[in-house]
Scaffold this active site. Structure first.
Site, PDB file in Angstrom:
ATOM      1  N   ASP A 285       0.902  -1.235  -0.107  1.00 21.64           N
ATOM      2  CA  ASP A 285      -0.007  -0.008   0.009  1.00 21.64           C
ATOM      3  C   ASP A 285       0.962   1.333   0.088  1.00 21.64           C
ATOM      4  O   ASP A 285       2.406   1.045   0.352  1.00 21.64           O
ATOM      5  CB  ASP A 285      -0.866   0.013   1.146  1.00 21.64           C
ATOM      6  CG  ASP A 285      -2.305   0.919   0.871  1.00 21.64           C
ATOM      7  OD1 ASP A 285      -2.214   1.617   0.170  1.00 21.64           O
ATOM      8  OD2 ASP A 285      -3.052   0.695   1.699  1.00 21.64           O
TER       9      ASP A 285
HETATM   10  C1  BGC Z   1      -5.094   3.065  -0.029  1.00 20.61           C
HETATM   11  C2  BGC Z   1      -5.359   2.295  -1.041  1.00 20.61           C
HETATM   12  C3  BGC Z   1      -5.379   2.880  -2.159  1.00 20.61           C
HETATM   13  C4  BGC Z   1      -3.844   3.585  -2.283  1.00 20.61           C
HETATM   14  C5  BGC Z   1      -3.549   4.474  -3.623  1.00 20.61           C
HETATM   15  C6  BGC Z   1      -3.970   4.074   0.100  1.00 20.61           C
HETATM   16  O1  BGC Z   1      -3.820   5.056   0.988  1.00 20.61           O
HETATM   17  O2  BGC Z   1      -5.215   2.447   1.619  1.00 20.61           O
HETATM   18  O3  BGC Z   1      -6.401   1.526  -0.948  1.00 20.61           O
HETATM   19  O4  BGC Z   1      -5.206   2.003  -3.109  1.00 20.61           O
HETATM   20  O5  BGC Z   1      -3.817   4.604  -1.290  1.00 20.61           O
HETATM   21  O6  BGC Z   1      -4.312   5.538  -3.730  1.00 20.61           O
END
Ligand code: BGC
Length: 734
Positions: A285
């Site tokens: 993530d």
């Molecule tokens: C979220 C993810 C997301 C990523 C990119 C993170 O903060 O937890 O679900 O895909 O950001 O935007």
């Protein structure tokens, strides 16, 4: 007027974009599809030959990469891309959120909008609404539509679906996920993934694993027993891998047993890759990586982030240094690169005939509407309050801020820059505005206003029917990433407002958007309640069609609605949000209805609940052993007056288990569409695995000998059919 001018502008823009896209595709074919000029040697290389087996192409390309080029494939070079390798014709890879459509473009080095005008997209209802349809075919169609738009926008990996289990009703991201049941989540997510990946896109199932709260999400350490891990929190991911054949998995921000999930050896190396045989890539993530050593060795293949010094990413220079010094083996590097290349080649990134996709088509909009129509759940409907008959009503007072509020762009990373969004008020006017006098009053606002409430109450008095449209929204602290809700209450004084409105007009229909809330304050006062979640850009039309009976509601709850927060397991046991950086899942297996059923707690509305404008009769349950399991066969008949769909649910109840088992568990379901009087035989296969629990001692699933009740019906608490099945001996299950 202005809205239609805006739509015309967007439409013209799309057309120009279409012409430009077609031109670039054509020139791309002439130059080599990714736009790079390759040497004759590379043009003929095995990795470019689409007729060669996947692994041959992967190994060939791997053998041509330098050490630095390999490293460049393992980390971001902007917020949502990885670097191109022009020499070999490898284009930049584009990732994007997910999961409700294709998010607007940002960056490259900031979270600010890129300011494009060609990145509007179809906004699907939120994940919980899709789950409430209990219709895997719709999951497939939604994935397919998003895949098409992702291809059109030039994306390679879409960051969804999200399948974290609803452990506490307070989790700020529950609206993105698929509810509290591992089986339902697994079936729905694998349909979505198969649809999306059929468009030469990789889905990315997230967040692996146990990201069940937003509070302290980046640091919280989860302590969970092995059975709950295996039986509750992992099955949806396993289904994504084994039934959905997902190509990418995103690690979670939190820790499991003291190690961050983005480089958690047990989760990634042992379970995901070794046990489940996952062949694709694991990405972090954004900023979920914390350590070079663990990132190098514990199963992470691609590091994404929010910092802009990309060379400093753990899997960039620090990893390169470790490889050069001999701290990390080159075989480990090759394995990571191989997984990245495999996903790239399998999704035809290097091939000329990659699917081009399509954008904002009428078909996509109709999928958005269908998901919303099938996902809306009719919670209560006394005295046939619904559907409304426009011929018998002269006036409707629409009340509530959510009647006019746009939601699609909210919630953070899952927000969509919608091509358009039909609000509930607009949908009602579209459907009945000519025949019925529709008034609107806001009723409440964030900062409160007694005057608004008073005006709403007099509008309610003056109308034949009130449609109250309230609930939650995507403001931080409600259904939004990065924080959890504080409680289960309706905000902005809505409880008192509904009480007053219902007192003024007993024909008050309540429509709630967002996630579950407490309703005791007014539930007895109103004849009908609909749960509409976040229904996407066609939500207003869908809702109007349900309210007026053009569509018969068929959604079922994918999560238990508790009467009060303290009834639900994590809160009853005081195990939320944790202390000193650790949250212990003391309720173990007893999540959602597994807890309410086992502990005999009456919910507000049970898991699987959802009413219809018709009625269904269940009969003739037959259980036929197959050697490897049992087939359950039964009949459903539409015994009412109008066509409708029923979700037949099958639960397994172990009669005298030798270990702790939940009272019952969902192990099969099927949505059937029936005309009045029509009947259908439903057949649900129950493999041995449907009876098994995970034994940490044997490190295996075990189907214990003994009797099992098979319960069938239209909700977890309304199961008119019962049968019994015996396993003669205990056996291990794969
Ligand atoms: C979220 C993810 C997301 C990523 C990119 C993170 O903060 O937890 O679900 O895909 O950001 O935007």
């Amino acid at each position: 007027m202005f809205a239609s001018f805006q739509r015309t502008l967007k439409f013209l823009h799309m057309k120009v974009n279409l012409i430009l896209r077609s031109w670039s595709l054509l020139t791309g074919l002439l130059i080599g599809h990714s736009g790079f000029t390759l040497t004759a040697q590379e043009t003929k290389a095995a990795y470019r030959d689409a007729t060669q087996p996947l692994e041959t192409r992967v190994e060939d390309l791997l053998s041509r990469l330098t050490l630095e080029e390999k490293i460049s494939l393992l980390h971001a070079d902007s917020k949502f891309t990885t670097a191109a390798i022009p020499r070999l014709g490898i284009p930049r890879r584009w990732l994007d959120d997910g999961p409700h459509g294709v998010r607007e473009d940002i960056g490259p080095d900031t979270w600010q909008s890129a300011g494009r005008t060609d990145d509007f997209s179809t906004a699907m209802p939120s994940g919980i609404c899709l789950a409430a349809t209990w219709n895997p075919d719709l999951g497939f169609k939604e994935g397919e539509a998003i895949g098409q738009e992702a291809r059109w926008r030039g994306k390679d990996i879409m960051l969804g679906p999200g399948v974290n289990i609803l452990r506490t009703p307070l989790c700020g991201r529950n609206f993105e996920y698929l509810g509290e049941d591992p089986f339902l989540s697994g079936v729905m997510c694998s349909g979505y993934i198969r649809g999306e990946q059929s468009l030469d896109i990789s889905s990315c199932v997230k967040h692996f694993a146990l990201n069940n709260q937003e509070y302290q999400r980046g640091t919280i350490n989860v302590e969970v027993d092995e059975r709950a891990l295996r039986e509750i929190y992992l099955p949806a991911f396993k289904a994504a891998v084994q039934a959905g054949s997902v190509w990418s998995v995103m690690g979670a921000y939190n820790q499991l047993r003291g190690q961050h999930c983005c480089h958690n050896d047990y989760l990634l190396n042992r379970i995901l890759k070794e046990e489940w045989g996952f062949q694709g890539l694991v990405m972090s993530d954004w900023d979920g990586t914390h350590d070079t050593h663990q990132a190098a060795l514990n199963g992470l293949d691609l590091e994404m982030g929010t910092e802009t010094n990309y060379a400093n990413f753990y899997l960039a220079q620090p990893y390169l240094n470790g490889l050069k010094s001999g701290e990390f083996p080159m075989t480990g590097l090759d394995e990571k690169v191989r997984r990245n290349l495999r996903v790239m080649i399998a999704t035809h990134v290097l091939d000329a005939n990659r699917k081009p996709g399509s954008f904002n088509t009428a078909a996509h909009q109709s999928v958005a509407r269908q998901v919303a129509e099938e996902g809306v759940v009719l919670l209560k409907n006394e005295n046939h309050a619904l559907p409304l008959d426009p011929a018998k009503i002269a006036s409707i007072a629409v009340i509530g801020e959510n009647a006019i509020r746009l939601h699609a762009h909210g919630g953070d990373s899952s927000g969509i820059k919608a091509f358009y969004e039909v609000t509930p008020l607009q949908g009602l006017v579209n459907r009945a505005g000519k025949a019925v006098n529709i008034t609107f009053s806001e009723g409440y606002q964030k900062d409160g206003s007694a005057d608004l409430a008073a005006r709403a109450v007099s509008a309610a008095k003056a109308a034949d029917v009130v449609i109250y449209i309230g609930g939650l929204n995507h403001d931080k602290g409600f259904d939004c990433e990065g924080a959890d809700r504080k409680d289960l209450k309706l905000p902005y004084g809505q409880d008192e407002l509904i009480q007053k409105i219902a007192a003024a007009n007993p024909r008050t229909i309540v429509v709630l958007e967002g996630m579950m809330v407490e309703m005791d304050a007014w539930l007895d006062q109103v004849p009908a309640v609909l749960q509409a979640w976040y229904p996407g850009m066609e939500g207003g039309n869908a809702l109007a069609r349900v309210l007026f009976g053009d569509v018969n509601p068929s959604g079922k709850l994918p999560a238990t609605f508790p009467k009060k927060l303290s009834d639900s397991p994590a809160h009853a046991l005081g195990n939320y949000p944790g202390a000193n950086g650790t949250v212990t899942y003391a309720e173990g297996l007893l999540v959602g209805y597994r807890w309410f059923d086992t502990k005999h707690i009456e919910p507000l509305f049970p898991f699987g609940h959802g009413l219809s404008y018709t009625a269904f009769a269940y009969s003739n349950l037959k259980l036929t052993p197959t050697g490897t399991g049992v087939t359950a066969e039964f009949e459903i008949r539409n015994s009412g007056q109008v066509p409708g769909a029923e979700v037949a649910q099958l639960y397994v109840h172990p009669v005298k288990p030798g270990v702790l088992r939940p009272e019952k568990e969902l192990k099969g379901f099927k949505k059937v569409f029936l005309k009045p009087g029509e009947r259908q035989t439903v057949s649900l296969p129950l493999p041995k695995a449907a009876f098994a629990y995970y034994s940490p001692e044997r490190k295996s699933w075990v189907a214990e000998q003994g009797a099992y009740k098979i319960l069938v019906g239209g909700s977890s608490r309304e199961l008119p059919l019962q049968g019994e099945f015996q396993w003669a001996e205990t056996s291990l299950v794969k």
